[in-house]
Design a protein around this motif. Structure first.
Motif, PDB file in Angstrom:
ATOM      1  N   GLU A  62       1.591   0.715 -16.850  1.00 49.76           N
ATOM      2  CA  GLU A  62       0.585   1.041 -17.860  1.00 49.76           C
ATOM      3  C   GLU A  62      -0.674   1.781 -17.205  1.00 49.76           C
ATOM      4  O   GLU A  62      -1.472   2.567 -17.853  1.00 49.76           O
ATOM      5  N   TRP A  63      -0.955   1.047 -16.169  1.00 44.36           N
ATOM      6  CA  TRP A  63      -2.463   1.651 -15.253  1.00 44.36           C
ATOM      7  C   TRP A  63      -2.137   2.887 -14.532  1.00 44.36           C
ATOM      8  O   TRP A  63      -2.835   3.653 -14.301  1.00 44.36           O
ATOM      9  N   GLY A  64      -0.630   3.180 -14.080  1.00 41.98           N
ATOM     10  CA  GLY A  64      -0.364   4.237 -13.306  1.00 41.98           C
ATOM     11  C   GLY A  64      -0.741   3.909 -11.936  1.00 41.98           C
ATOM     12  O   GLY A  64      -1.296   4.845 -11.184  1.00 41.98           O
ATOM     13  N   LEU A  65      -0.862   2.607 -11.251  1.00 42.91           N
ATOM     14  CA  LEU A  65      -1.142   2.283 -10.016  1.00 42.91           C
ATOM     15  C   LEU A  65      -0.133   3.002  -9.021  1.00 42.91           C
ATOM     16  O   LEU A  65       1.024   2.725  -9.119  1.00 42.91           O
ATOM     17  N   ASP A  66      -0.661   3.504  -7.870  1.00 39.97           N
ATOM     18  CA  ASP A  66       0.291   4.322  -7.027  1.00 39.97           C
ATOM     19  C   ASP A  66       0.993   3.330  -5.770  1.00 39.97           C
ATOM     20  O   ASP A  66       2.155   3.390  -5.838  1.00 39.97           O
ATOM     21  N   VAL A  67       0.042   2.324  -5.194  1.00 41.48           N
ATOM     22  CA  VAL A  67       0.675   1.636  -4.245  1.00 41.48           C
ATOM     23  C   VAL A  67      -0.064   0.289  -4.269  1.00 41.48           C
ATOM     24  O   VAL A  67      -1.147   0.046  -4.452  1.00 41.48           O
ATOM     25  N   VAL A  68       0.750  -0.652  -4.601  1.00 44.01           N
ATOM     26  CA  VAL A  68       0.157  -1.957  -4.805  1.00 44.01           C
ATOM     27  C   VAL A  68       0.966  -2.935  -3.530  1.00 44.01           C
ATOM     28  O   VAL A  68       2.061  -3.140  -3.659  1.00 44.01           O
ATOM     29  N   ALA A  69      -0.031  -3.835  -2.934  1.00 43.03           N
ATOM     30  CA  ALA A  69       0.693  -4.505  -1.913  1.00 43.03           C
ATOM     31  C   ALA A  69       0.435  -6.025  -2.232  1.00 43.03           C
ATOM     32  O   ALA A  69      -0.938  -6.250  -2.811  1.00 43.03           O
ATOM     33  N   SER A  70       1.177  -6.821  -1.892  1.00 39.45           N
ATOM     34  CA  SER A  70       0.993  -8.373  -2.032  1.00 39.45           C
ATOM     35  C   SER A  70       1.689  -9.118  -0.873  1.00 39.45           C
ATOM     36  O   SER A  70       2.302  -8.456  -0.122  1.00 39.45           O
ATOM     37  N   GLY A  71       1.579 -10.414  -0.997  1.00 36.18           N
ATOM     38  CA  GLY A  71       2.249 -11.217  -0.088  1.00 36.18           C
ATOM     39  C   GLY A  71       2.594 -12.565  -0.303  1.00 36.18           C
ATOM     40  O   GLY A  71       2.326 -13.170  -1.517  1.00 36.18           O
ATOM     41  N   SER A  72       3.672 -13.213   0.282  1.00 38.75           N
ATOM     42  CA  SER A  72       4.319 -14.154  -0.490  1.00 38.75           C
ATOM     43  C   SER A  72       3.729 -15.504  -0.498  1.00 38.75           C
ATOM     44  O   SER A  72       4.147 -16.331  -1.327  1.00 38.75           O
ATOM     45  N   GLN A  73       2.761 -15.603   0.409  1.00 40.52           N
ATOM     46  CA  GLN A  73       2.135 -16.904   0.573  1.00 40.52           C
ATOM     47  C   GLN A  73       0.946 -17.209  -0.499  1.00 40.52           C
ATOM     48  O   GLN A  73       0.159 -18.039  -0.739  1.00 40.52           O
ATOM     49  N   LYS A  74       0.744 -16.538  -1.630  1.00 39.33           N
ATOM     50  CA  LYS A  74      -0.077 -16.429  -2.666  1.00 39.33           C
ATOM     51  C   LYS A  74       0.425 -16.999  -4.182  1.00 39.33           C
ATOM     52  O   LYS A  74       0.979 -18.121  -4.196  1.00 39.33           O
ATOM     53  N   GLY A  75       0.211 -16.025  -5.071  1.00 37.53           N
ATOM     54  CA  GLY A  75       0.815 -16.184  -6.160  1.00 37.53           C
ATOM     55  C   GLY A  75       2.404 -16.597  -6.439  1.00 37.53           C
ATOM     56  O   GLY A  75       2.938 -16.887  -7.362  1.00 37.53           O
ATOM     57  N   VAL A 135       5.353   1.324  -4.818  1.00 40.22           N
ATOM     58  CA  VAL A 135       5.230   2.791  -4.535  1.00 40.22           C
ATOM     59  C   VAL A 135       5.624   3.419  -6.000  1.00 40.22           C
ATOM     60  O   VAL A 135       6.815   3.660  -6.455  1.00 40.22           O
ATOM     61  N   SER A 136       4.800   4.561  -6.199  1.00 41.71           N
ATOM     62  CA  SER A 136       4.822   5.442  -7.516  1.00 41.71           C
ATOM     63  C   SER A 136       5.395   6.678  -6.947  1.00 41.71           C
ATOM     64  O   SER A 136       5.626   6.775  -5.936  1.00 41.71           O
ATOM     65  N   ALA A 137       6.163   7.354  -8.074  1.00 37.07           N
ATOM     66  CA  ALA A 137       6.611   8.718  -7.920  1.00 37.07           C
ATOM     67  C   ALA A 137       5.462   9.681  -7.137  1.00 37.07           C
ATOM     68  O   ALA A 137       5.781  10.510  -6.211  1.00 37.07           O
ATOM     69  N   LYS A 138       4.418   9.423  -7.434  1.00 38.56           N
ATOM     70  CA  LYS A 138       3.154  10.402  -6.878  1.00 38.56           C
ATOM     71  C   LYS A 138       3.104   9.872  -5.627  1.00 38.56           C
ATOM     72  O   LYS A 138       2.811  11.107  -4.671  1.00 38.56           O
ATOM     73  N   ALA A 139       3.096   8.772  -5.098  1.00 41.02           N
ATOM     74  CA  ALA A 139       3.071   8.269  -3.789  1.00 41.02           C
ATOM     75  C   ALA A 139       4.173   8.851  -2.914  1.00 41.02           C
ATOM     76  O   ALA A 139       3.888   9.306  -1.610  1.00 41.02           O
ATOM     77  N   TRP A 140       5.550   8.706  -3.595  1.00 39.58           N
ATOM     78  CA  TRP A 140       6.493   9.148  -2.902  1.00 39.58           C
ATOM     79  C   TRP A 140       6.313  10.705  -2.605  1.00 39.58           C
ATOM     80  O   TRP A 140       6.836  11.246  -1.449  1.00 39.58           O
ATOM     81  N   ALA A 164      -8.880  10.250 -13.283  1.00 41.93           N
ATOM     82  CA  ALA A 164      -9.618  11.491 -13.435  1.00 41.93           C
ATOM     83  C   ALA A 164      -9.623  12.516 -12.721  1.00 41.93           C
ATOM     84  O   ALA A 164      -9.564  13.722 -12.599  1.00 41.93           O
ATOM     85  N   HIS A 165      -9.757  11.938 -11.389  1.00 38.11           N
ATOM     86  CA  HIS A 165      -9.925  12.981 -10.194  1.00 38.11           C
ATOM     87  C   HIS A 165      -8.830  13.634 -10.019  1.00 38.11           C
ATOM     88  O   HIS A 165      -8.505  14.993  -9.632  1.00 38.11           O
ATOM     89  N   GLY A 166      -7.463  13.171 -10.250  1.00 40.29           N
ATOM     90  CA  GLY A 166      -6.069  13.806 -10.206  1.00 40.29           C
ATOM     91  C   GLY A 166      -5.349  13.884  -8.981  1.00 40.29           C
ATOM     92  O   GLY A 166      -4.269  13.826  -8.721  1.00 40.29           O
ATOM     93  N   GLN A 167      -6.078  13.946  -7.841  1.00 34.68           N
ATOM     94  CA  GLN A 167      -5.498  14.221  -6.607  1.00 34.68           C
ATOM     95  C   GLN A 167      -5.155  12.794  -5.990  1.00 34.68           C
ATOM     96  O   GLN A 167      -4.423  12.627  -5.287  1.00 34.68           O
ATOM     97  N   ALA A 168      -6.060  12.027  -5.970  1.00 33.39           N
ATOM     98  CA  ALA A 168      -6.177  10.792  -5.043  1.00 33.39           C
ATOM     99  C   ALA A 168      -5.246   9.622  -5.328  1.00 33.39           C
ATOM    100  O   ALA A 168      -4.915   9.477  -6.710  1.00 33.39           O
ATOM    101  N   LEU A 169      -4.844   9.083  -4.606  1.00 35.55           N
ATOM    102  CA  LEU A 169      -3.625   8.071  -4.919  1.00 35.55           C
ATOM    103  C   LEU A 169      -4.563   6.828  -4.895  1.00 35.55           C
ATOM    104  O   LEU A 169      -5.630   6.608  -4.454  1.00 35.55           O
ATOM    105  N   MET A 170      -4.181   5.824  -6.150  1.00 39.97           N
ATOM    106  CA  MET A 170      -4.843   4.505  -5.820  1.00 39.97           C
ATOM    107  C   MET A 170      -3.921   3.516  -5.329  1.00 39.97           C
ATOM    108  O   MET A 170      -2.714   3.201  -5.567  1.00 39.97           O
TER     109      MET A 170
END
Length: 383
Positions: free
Chosen positions: A182-195, A207-212, A159-165
């Motif tokens: 579906e949610w339009g998340l911009d940057v999502v980080a994870s690591g191999s030793q978990k799931g 990385v989303s198009a908005k983040a790029w 709703a803010h429009g400008q900020a990256l998630m």
């Protein structure tokens, strides 16, 4: 007995034999056609797991390295960011931002409590000049076993429009539904030793198009963690720097295992094992640290009252070769944490609960009926 260690911690997590055997192969050249084929397969598999058509880039790093990359590639010195802080890792992302000269506004909650999406809404709506450049959230707060309401917080960001998630999904990706597109998340980080069911060593960033678009004008320093380099080489099924080749062998095998199980079954398994673990703790008269409505399917934090948490962990390790995680910072010695993510089966849950019951009896915790924890867990697991 040697070599019977059972990991019930939030990372590293157990690794399937198929993955271990894959990693035991001789390395191959990372500039070879054979490696390019593996890279193509794992890239497709990572997009499937992340539920996205965005770039999903692979770094030789921990989850912290992936998150640092996710922050520094899209922001400039002095940029204002909102950082959710209700545990050790939310606190860490604020420290990373401050180290790079960003202006941090922390949205806080008590450790063991979820972040309040309304506080994000208020801060974002008050930003009429659109100065907030990013909102940084830990989805599953590993230090406390709390799952923050990412979907609700993300709605306010949109709703803010400008900020990256920007999302730390280190203990949620592969355990919890994170529908990035579906949610339009911009940057999502994870690591191999978990799931992912791998040893430590690989970090992943979606990385989303908005983040790029933000990347084009971002001015924070970067070199090894410059995601533009990874994107350019990923388009050629390659990497800009030398990758840990054998971990890619393991990643290929792990993604095949996950695809065979299916996303819905993976998420249902983690939910079932979380519920079984929590039911068992209640039956053993052990208070849970996080509320039911914000419980993470990856990790359950427990705050025993009549027995010292570190005594429980020590006895479990010495007598049963089962590793539980301890508390961090001010929670050290006050809680223990049971990991149930990645390559964890229902049998593992029952084994850990039975060993915990024996440990509690040995330590003089008498306020539960012997066998109640196993019975409660079994009732959930059997259905």
């Amino acid at each position: 007995m040697d070599d019977k260690l059972m990991l019930m911690i939030p990372g590293p997590t157990p690794v399937p034999e198929q993955v271990l055997l894959a990693m035991a192969k001789h390395p191959i050249g990372h500039r070879s056609g054979d490696f390019n084929k593996i890279m193509a397969e794992v890239t497709e598999g990572l997009k499937w797991l992340h539920q996205t058509q965005n770039d999903v880039l692979v770094l030789a790093s921990s989850g912290t390295g992936a998150m640092e990359a996710g922050i520094i590639n899209f922001l400039s010195p002095g940029d204002r960011v909102l950082v959710g802080n209700n545990g050790k890792f939310g606190e860490r992302w604020g420290e990373v931002c401050e180290a790079y000269g960003l202006t941090v506004q922390a949205i806080t909650a008590e450790w063991g409590k979820p972040l309040d999406p309304e506080q994000f809404r208020a801060a974002l709506e008050a930003d009429t000049n659109k100065e907030i450049r990013a909102v940084i959230i830990t989805h599953s707060e590993t230090s406390t076993g709390v799952l923050n309401d990412l979907e609700a917080i993300n709605r306010h960001v949109k709703a803010h429009g400008q900020a990256l998630m920007i999302v730390d999904a280190v203990t949620s990706l592969g355990a919890v539904n994170v529908p990035i597109d579906e949610w339009g998340l911009d940057v999502v980080a994870s690591g191999s030793q978990k799931g992912y069911m791998l040893p430590p060593g690989l970090g992943f960033v979606s990385v989303s198009a908005k983040a790029w678009d933000a990347y084009k004008t971002a001015k924070l320093p970067r070199f090894y963690l410059d995601l533009g380099k990874y994107r350019k080489d990923a388009a050629k099924n390659s990497t800009p720097f030398t990758p840990p080749v054998n971990l890619f062998f393991g990643l290929q095998a792990a993604l095949r295992i996950m695809k065979a199980e299916g996303l819905e079954n993976i998420f249902a398994r983690h939910q079932r094992q979380m519920q079984a673990t929590r039911a068992a703790m209640r039956a053993c008269d052990l208070p849970l640290f996080a509320p039911d409505e914000a419980a993470s399917p990856a990790i359950t934090a427990v705050m025993p009252q009549s027995v010292d948490a570190e005594q429980i962990r020590s006895a479990m390790r010495k007598r049963f070769d089962i590793a539980l995680a301890g508390g961090q910072d001010h929670l050290k010695g006050k809680i223990f944490r049971v990991g149930h993510l990645g390559f964890v089966s229902d049998r593992d849950i029952l084994t850990a609960i039975a060993a915990l019951e024996a440990t509690l009896q040995d330590l003089g915790h008498q306020t539960f009926t012997s066998g109640a924890g196993v019975a409660a867990a079994a009732k959930v697991l059997i259905g």
